[in-house]
Design a protein around this motif. Sequence first.
Motif, PDB file in Angstrom:
ATOM      1  N   PRO A  40       0.828  -1.193   0.000  1.00 54.45           N
ATOM      2  CA  PRO A  40       0.000   0.000   0.000  1.00 54.45           C
ATOM      3  C   PRO A  40       0.870   1.254   0.000  1.00 54.45           C
ATOM      4  N   ALA A  41       0.424   2.221  -0.644  1.00 49.97           N
ATOM      5  CA  ALA A  41       1.177   3.476  -0.745  1.00 49.97           C
ATOM      6  C   ALA A  41       1.270   4.098   0.616  1.00 49.97           C
ATOM      7  N   SER A  42       2.469   4.455   0.975  1.00 49.96           N
ATOM      8  CA  SER A  42       2.654   5.087   2.274  1.00 49.96           C
ATOM      9  C   SER A  42       3.321   6.424   2.070  1.00 49.96           C
ATOM     10  N   ASP A  65      11.210   6.668   3.629  1.00 51.20           N
ATOM     11  CA  ASP A  65      12.233   5.741   4.146  1.00 51.20           C
ATOM     12  C   ASP A  65      11.724   4.299   4.116  1.00 51.20           C
ATOM     13  N   ARG A  66      10.489   4.173   4.459  1.00 46.34           N
ATOM     14  CA  ARG A  66       9.909   2.829   4.435  1.00 46.34           C
ATOM     15  C   ARG A  66       9.858   2.327   3.012  1.00 46.34           C
ATOM     16  N   THR A  67       9.532   3.168   2.075  1.00 43.28           N
ATOM     17  CA  THR A  67       9.484   2.785   0.667  1.00 43.28           C
ATOM     18  C   THR A  67      10.876   2.367   0.216  1.00 43.28           C
ATOM     19  N   ARG A  74      13.271   1.092   2.034  1.00 41.39           N
ATOM     20  CA  ARG A  74      13.568  -0.211   2.658  1.00 41.39           C
ATOM     21  C   ARG A  74      12.849  -1.336   1.944  1.00 41.39           C
ATOM     22  N   ASP A  75      11.606  -1.089   1.556  1.00 45.70           N
ATOM     23  CA  ASP A  75      10.858  -2.102   0.811  1.00 45.70           C
ATOM     24  C   ASP A  75      11.529  -2.372  -0.530  1.00 45.70           C
ATOM     25  N   ILE A  76      11.988  -1.327  -1.170  1.00 46.10           N
ATOM     26  CA  ILE A  76      12.661  -1.481  -2.470  1.00 46.10           C
ATOM     27  C   ILE A  76      13.950  -2.276  -2.272  1.00 46.10           C
ATOM     28  N   GLN A  77      14.711  -1.971  -1.245  1.00 49.14           N
ATOM     29  CA  GLN A  77      15.956  -2.700  -0.997  1.00 49.14           C
ATOM     30  C   GLN A  77      15.675  -4.160  -0.667  1.00 49.14           C
ATOM     31  N   GLN A  78      14.653  -4.428   0.076  1.00 50.93           N
ATOM     32  CA  GLN A  78      14.301  -5.795   0.414  1.00 50.93           C
ATOM     33  C   GLN A  78      13.865  -6.545  -0.835  1.00 50.93           C
ATOM     34  N   THR A  79      13.086  -5.916  -1.673  1.00 52.61           N
ATOM     35  CA  THR A  79      12.628  -6.536  -2.916  1.00 52.61           C
ATOM     36  C   THR A  79      13.828  -6.809  -3.815  1.00 52.61           C
ATOM     37  N   ARG A  80      14.754  -5.863  -3.894  1.00 55.34           N
ATOM     38  CA  ARG A  80      15.959  -6.082  -4.710  1.00 55.34           C
ATOM     39  C   ARG A  80      16.775  -7.270  -4.159  1.00 55.34           C
TER      40      ARG A  80
END
Length: 157
Positions: A5-7, A11-13, A15-21
């Motif tokens: 969900p868009a937040s 910073d959270r976005t 982290r999510d991108i880094q985790q997905t990568r």
Amino acid sequence: MSTPPASSDPDRTRRDIQQTRAELGETVAALAAKTDVKARARTKATTAAGGLRQRVTQAGQSAKTRATQLAHTMSQKASQRAKPVAQQAQRATSAIHDSAKAGAETSGKAESTLITSARAASTRIGSSIRAKPVPILAATSTAATLAIIAYRRRRYR
């Protein structure tokens, strides 16, 4: 992968991108490993070689143990069979020794008797020679030669 969900928190976005990568990187690495035929073949070969080495080592140890057991068994059997043979050989040796000793004693007695007989004959011949020296001397020397030859032949047989 579902869309989060868009937040409003950047910073959270991130982290999510880094985790997905990171997850995507792991997935790509796993797919690359599955498609690397050479590496998979090497791994299988190494595993198979290790298993084969282990089996060969176990078979060698088993063969060594079995050979040791068989050698011990054969040694015991040979020892058991050798004892009666050794005893029999010892008895035969004793019997031969006793026979040789008895033969030597008998031979010594026979030689003594022969020497005594020869001395008596020599005395008789000596008195005959004094009476008729030439013909008796020739006959006596021939007889003595024949007696010596016969004695030597019997002795060296």
